[in-house]
Design a protein around this motif. Sequence first.
Motif, PDB file in Angstrom:
ATOM      1  N   SER A  88     -20.468   9.009 -11.986  1.00 10.39           N
ATOM      2  CA  SER A  88     -19.294   9.039 -11.124  1.00 10.39           C
ATOM      3  C   SER A  88     -19.663   8.646  -9.691  1.00 10.39           C
ATOM      4  CB  SER A  88     -18.650  10.416 -11.150  1.00 10.39           C
ATOM      5  OG  SER A  88     -19.523  11.375 -10.627  1.00 10.39           O
ATOM      6  N   ASP A  89     -20.945   8.795  -9.340  1.00  9.39           N
ATOM      7  CA  ASP A  89     -21.376   8.419  -7.985  1.00  9.39           C
ATOM      8  C   ASP A  89     -21.361   6.906  -7.800  1.00  9.39           C
ATOM      9  OD1 ASP A  89     -23.907  11.013  -7.846  1.00  9.39           O
ATOM     10  OD2 ASP A  89     -21.791  11.030  -7.285  1.00  9.39           O
ATOM     11  N   ASN A  90     -21.459   6.196  -8.944  1.00  9.02           N
ATOM     12  CA  ASN A  90     -21.512   4.747  -8.882  1.00  9.02           C
ATOM     13  C   ASN A  90     -20.136   4.102  -8.866  1.00  9.02           C
ATOM     14  OD1 ASN A  90     -24.300   4.949  -8.998  1.00  9.02           O
ATOM     15  ND2 ASN A  90     -24.314   4.913 -11.228  1.00  9.02           N
ATOM     16  N   LEU A  91     -19.089   4.924  -8.968  1.00 11.12           N
ATOM     17  CA  LEU A  91     -17.736   4.371  -8.979  1.00 11.12           C
ATOM     18  C   LEU A  91     -17.385   3.790  -7.623  1.00 11.12           C
ATOM     19  CD1 LEU A  91     -15.799   7.108 -10.967  1.00 11.12           C
ATOM     20  CD2 LEU A  91     -16.353   4.803 -11.757  1.00 11.12           C
ATOM     21  N   PRO A  92     -16.766   2.629  -7.610  1.00 12.16           N
ATOM     22  CA  PRO A  92     -16.350   2.046  -6.325  1.00 12.16           C
ATOM     23  C   PRO A  92     -15.302   2.895  -5.642  1.00 12.16           C
ATOM     24  CG  PRO A  92     -15.496   0.748  -8.175  1.00 12.16           C
ATOM     25  CD  PRO A  92     -16.387   1.810  -8.757  1.00 12.16           C
ATOM     26  N   ASP A  93     -15.381   3.039  -4.390  1.00 12.27           N
ATOM     27  CA  ASP A  93     -14.473   3.886  -3.643  1.00 12.27           C
ATOM     28  C   ASP A  93     -13.308   3.094  -3.083  1.00 12.27           C
ATOM     29  OD1 ASP A  93     -16.141   6.763  -2.437  1.00 12.27           O
ATOM     30  OD2 ASP A  93     -14.058   6.595  -3.108  1.00 12.27           O
TER      31      ASP A  93
END
Length: 63
Positions: free
Chosen positions: A58-63
């Motif tokens: 989930s940390d790698n999801l684009p913001d």
Amino acid sequence: MNTPAFQIKCPSCGKQHTYSTDNPSRPFCSERCKLIDLGRWANEEYAIPVPANQAEDSDNLPD
Ligand SMILES: [Zn+2]
């Protein structure tokens, strides 16, 4: 071929009702109970353990 009707307990309200393939909300007694149960999932009332590697993703999801 005739399937005998049988009584089941609604997973949402616990009411005994007749299981029927005609009931689109089965195994719930009614559409309402089905929606209530879906709402519980949405509110995370049922704790679902998330695998550690999935949480990191989930940390790698684009913001
Ligand atoms: Zn019910």
